[in-house]
Design a protein around this motif. Structure first.
Motif, PDB file in Angstrom:
ATOM      1  N   ILE A   1       8.335  -6.653   5.076  1.00 19.44           N
ATOM      2  CA  ILE A   1       6.831  -5.932   4.806  1.00 19.44           C
ATOM      3  C   ILE A   1       6.201  -6.556   3.433  1.00 19.44           C
ATOM      4  CG2 ILE A   1       5.756  -3.919   4.267  1.00 19.44           C
ATOM      5  CD1 ILE A   1       8.274  -2.285   5.049  1.00 19.44           C
ATOM      6  N   THR A   2       5.108  -7.021   3.715  1.00 17.75           N
ATOM      7  CA  THR A   2       4.199  -7.855   2.782  1.00 17.75           C
ATOM      8  C   THR A   2       4.227  -7.119   1.526  1.00 17.75           C
ATOM      9  OG1 THR A   2       2.298  -6.788   3.232  1.00 17.75           O
ATOM     10  CG2 THR A   2       3.084  -8.887   4.599  1.00 17.75           C
ATOM     11  N   GLU A   3       4.070  -7.916   0.456  1.00 16.14           N
ATOM     12  CA  GLU A   3       3.965  -7.391  -0.964  1.00 16.14           C
ATOM     13  C   GLU A   3       2.742  -6.611  -1.071  1.00 16.14           C
ATOM     14  OE1 GLU A   3       5.499  -6.709  -4.594  1.00 16.14           O
ATOM     15  OE2 GLU A   3       6.302  -7.820  -2.788  1.00 16.14           O
ATOM     16  N   GLU A   4       1.569  -7.079  -0.551  1.00 12.22           N
ATOM     17  CA  GLU A   4       0.561  -6.229  -0.564  1.00 12.22           C
ATOM     18  C   GLU A   4       0.694  -4.851   0.173  1.00 12.22           C
ATOM     19  OE1 GLU A   4      -4.300  -6.343   1.246  1.00 12.22           O
ATOM     20  OE2 GLU A   4      -2.882  -8.168   1.659  1.00 12.22           O
ATOM     21  N   ASP A   5       1.315  -4.670   1.320  1.00 10.79           N
ATOM     22  CA  ASP A   5       1.719  -3.353   1.899  1.00 10.79           C
ATOM     23  C   ASP A   5       2.451  -2.679   0.969  1.00 10.79           C
ATOM     24  OD1 ASP A   5       0.019  -3.736   4.143  1.00 10.79           O
ATOM     25  OD2 ASP A   5       1.742  -4.350   5.439  1.00 10.79           O
ATOM     26  N   MET A   6       3.279  -3.213   0.291  1.00 12.50           N
ATOM     27  CA  MET A   6       4.418  -2.569  -0.671  1.00 12.50           C
ATOM     28  C   MET A   6       3.659  -1.977  -1.680  1.00 12.50           C
ATOM     29  SD  MET A   6       7.605  -2.770   0.446  1.00 12.50           S
ATOM     30  CE  MET A   6       8.887  -2.948  -0.751  1.00 12.50           C
ATOM     31  N   GLU A   7       2.366  -2.495  -2.146  1.00 17.29           N
ATOM     32  CA  GLU A   7       1.763  -1.866  -3.289  1.00 17.29           C
ATOM     33  C   GLU A   7       0.668  -0.711  -2.804  1.00 17.29           C
ATOM     34  OE1 GLU A   7       2.267  -2.091  -6.505  1.00 17.29           O
ATOM     35  OE2 GLU A   7       3.976  -3.393  -5.892  1.00 17.29           O
ATOM     36  N   THR A   8       0.708  -0.499  -1.281  1.00 10.47           N
ATOM     37  CA  THR A   8      -0.404   0.519  -1.183  1.00 10.47           C
ATOM     38  C   THR A   8       0.287   1.714  -0.993  1.00 10.47           C
ATOM     39  OG1 THR A   8       0.156   0.093   1.099  1.00 10.47           O
ATOM     40  CG2 THR A   8      -1.506  -1.342   0.425  1.00 10.47           C
ATOM     41  N   PRO A   9      -0.446   2.967  -0.701  1.00 13.64           N
ATOM     42  CA  PRO A   9       0.233   4.209  -0.747  1.00 13.64           C
ATOM     43  C   PRO A   9       0.870   4.229   0.699  1.00 13.64           C
ATOM     44  CG  PRO A   9      -2.262   4.306  -1.148  1.00 13.64           C
ATOM     45  CD  PRO A   9      -1.973   3.028  -1.293  1.00 13.64           C
ATOM     46  N   PHE A  10       1.833   4.774   0.501  1.00 12.56           N
ATOM     47  CA  PHE A  10       2.774   4.782   1.574  1.00 12.56           C
ATOM     48  C   PHE A  10       2.351   5.477   3.037  1.00 12.56           C
ATOM     49  CE2 PHE A  10       7.244   6.521   3.638  1.00 12.56           C
ATOM     50  CZ  PHE A  10       7.103   5.285   4.038  1.00 12.56           C
TER      51      PHE A  10
END
Length: 561
Positions: free
Chosen positions: A213-222
């Motif tokens: 999972i991309t780092e950008e997605d990891m920082e978004t709300p789940f």
């Protein structure tokens, strides 16, 4: 105290560490400190182990909830010219206590001696969580046995309980999911597992094509990441509230008290996924201790006693002793009048200063005692808890089960999930024809929390008029005859108190609102580091890396290989 046993004076009178209260964080600390060679005196004003984490009979639970605010009697005047005596008081962590008996036979000795009821329920352990690893490292697993929670459900106001499909087999057996939904859920789980495998692998050329999972997605709300995966609302609810165990409404960003990021959401899924199958005799991800949650602090206390920790129950402390010149902490005065000294002191979260104690203190003395100054809790969340003893089961054929009501699943104003844990006689917590139900939800105030719990209760249980209560409104529902009947009920709201670190005096945490013990274990580790200056607990004990279990009457005994 008139009911204080005639204890002989304690000997020795000086220790490295004194701990007051035998809750889970304090008991972990006692076991860890004793294992490192520290001399520890562990006191508890109660006649039982566990403090706010205890498992009690119905009369003892009622007495504890209603009398927990009673302070120890004032200490006798000190004739020691070297120390300043500062009186202590006890404040209750519980409010809005309401206890109702619907069938007086539940209080008969025949029944009451078979009931072990948790103060801090609902609570379970994940097979792969840190509390299990800590028990394995410390050897405390030798003193407690577990059984599986058989099933998990997500509920709604109609009374329907939908299974939580948490594995490949469970997904394809689930009749409530359409084939397309099953494929979507399987695809998502495969993505999570591939990400976890890639994250765990070493950085080699063979891992370059690994799915992550991309780092950008990891920082978004789940919740946004789940929507990006094109998961329908029903499956999002299952993942968020039935597996990740989120409290607050993730779709309401403005009102959400804790918006979960994808990184933490994936970590919670990882805990759940790795818990399934860790112990061959555990059916799913969750286990519960036989005889109740109170067995956990007792297990750590037994380990501490083996390592030399001294235990005294029914022993309140009535005052702290400070150096008159420096204002530093020196020791405590027991209810017997004896003065005991130590370098460090850890106090139960309900202990505070007497009403007159601060007025005549110097700034240095106030700094020593700052962790005992009651903090304003008006803006802090509370936990509404409920206990029901029922005849029957909320789900036919299921004895031990977890039920989660996501936000807005019961009524439009419900902004927080409500969790319910049903336990049966196989766990030695109730008679064979009964079950114990535990309810909890985070709340801002007592009325809000109790109203939410009553809504969940009315969905699961047939209402009755209590024998020992004035007229009380009950909510009628369809098909009440199919529901289990309630025999006894308790409602109360618990204050959340986080541990405080001081110079020589610190305090432990109260039970939190989580389903598992991970945050409490983390607080115990931090407390140990603060007190002992070491980052590793039980370093000479058994490693948890290779864990197994032995079957004993259907139970799960966790062991290290």
């Amino acid at each position: 105290m008139s009911d204080l046993p005639p204890y002989p004076p304690l000997d020795p009178t000086t220790y490295d560490l004194i701990i007051v209260g035998t809750g889970v964080p304090s008991s972990i600390l006692a076991a860890a400190a004793s294992s490192s060679g520290t001399s520890v005196l562990h006191l508890d004003p109660n006649p039982f182990y566990g403090s706010h984490f205890a498992s009690l009979s119905l009369p003892d639970l009622t007495s504890f909830l209603r009398s927990n605010s009673l302070s120890p009697p004032p200490p006798p005047p000190s004739d020691n010219p070297d120390f300043l005596s500062v009186d202590l008081a006890t404040r209750s962590l519980y409010s809005s206590v309401e206890i109702a008996t619907f069938d007086s036979s539940i209080l008969d000795e025949r029944h009451s001696r078979k009931l072990n009821v948790d103060l801090c329920g609902p609570r379970v352990l994940f097979c792969a969580d840190e509390s299990i690893n800590l028990m394995l490292r410390s050897g405390s697993n030798n003193y407690v046995e577990f059984k599986s929670v058989d099933a998990s459900f997500v509920g709604d106001s109609s009374g329907e309980l939908r299974s939580v499909p948490d594995s490949r087999g469970a997904i394809f057996k689930d009749r409530s999911l359409a084939l397309a939904e099953k494929n979507q859920l399987m695809k998502f789980f495969k993505l999570v597992q591939a990400h976890l495998a890639a994250a765990a692998a070493s950085s080699t050329e063979s891992d370059e094509g690994a799915v992550k999972i991309t780092e950008e997605d990891m920082e978004t709300p789940f919740v946004e990441f789940l929507a990006k995966m094109l998961l329908p609302p029903k499956i999002k609810w299952i993942i968020l509230y039935g597996i990740a165990m989120v409290d607050y409404d993730q779709d309401n960003v403005e009102a959400c008290g804790d918006l979960l990021k994808t990184r933490e959401g994936i970590a919670r899924l990882a805990l759940y996924i790795t818990s399934i199958g860790r112990f061959s005799n555990a059916v799913g991800a969750l286990i519960y201790p036989i005889y109740g949650q109170g067995e956990l602090p007792q297990a750590f206390c037994r380990r501490a006693a083996v390592k030399g920790c001294i235990y005294v129950l029914r022993m309140p402390i009535t005052a702290l002793l400070l150096d008159k010149e420096t204002g530093g902490y020196k020791g405590v005065r027991l209810a017997t009048g004896q003065e005991i000294f130590s370098q460090k002191l850890i106090l139960d979260p309900c202990i505070t200063l007497g009403s007159e104690s601060m007025s005549s203190l110097t700034d240095q003395q106030k700094e020593t005692l700052r962790v005992l100054v009651p903090k304003s809790i008006s803006s802090e969340a509370k936990i509404a808890r409920g206990i029901c003893i029922i005849r029957g089961s909320v789900k036919a054929g299921i004895s031990n089960a977890l039920v989660v009501y996501p936000p807005k699943s019961l009524f439009p104003e419900q902004l927080v999930a409500i969790r319910v844990l049903q336990l049966g006689s196989g766990l030695a917590v109730c008679p064979a024809d009964m079950h114990v139900l535990y309810f909890s939800t985070v709340c801002d105030n007592d009325d809000q929390g109790k109203a939410a719990l009553l809504s969940a209760m009315s969905t699961l249980i047939r209402p009755q008029v209590p024998e020992n209560s004035e007229s009380e409104s009950v909510v009628e529902n369809d098909n009440v005859e199919a529901k289990p009947v309630v025999l006894w009920r308790a409602l109360y709201v618990q204050e959340l108190v986080k541990g405080e670190f001081g110079g020589s005096i610190s305090s432990a945490s109260s039970p939190d609102g989580n389903l598992n013990y991970n945050e409490l274990v983390e607080s115990a580790v931090k407390l140990y580091e603060h007190v002992m200056g070491s980052e590793e607990l039980f370093k000479e004990e058994t490693s948890p890396d290779n864990a197994t279990e032995e079957e004993n009457d259907g139970g799960v005994e966790i062991e290290a290989m």
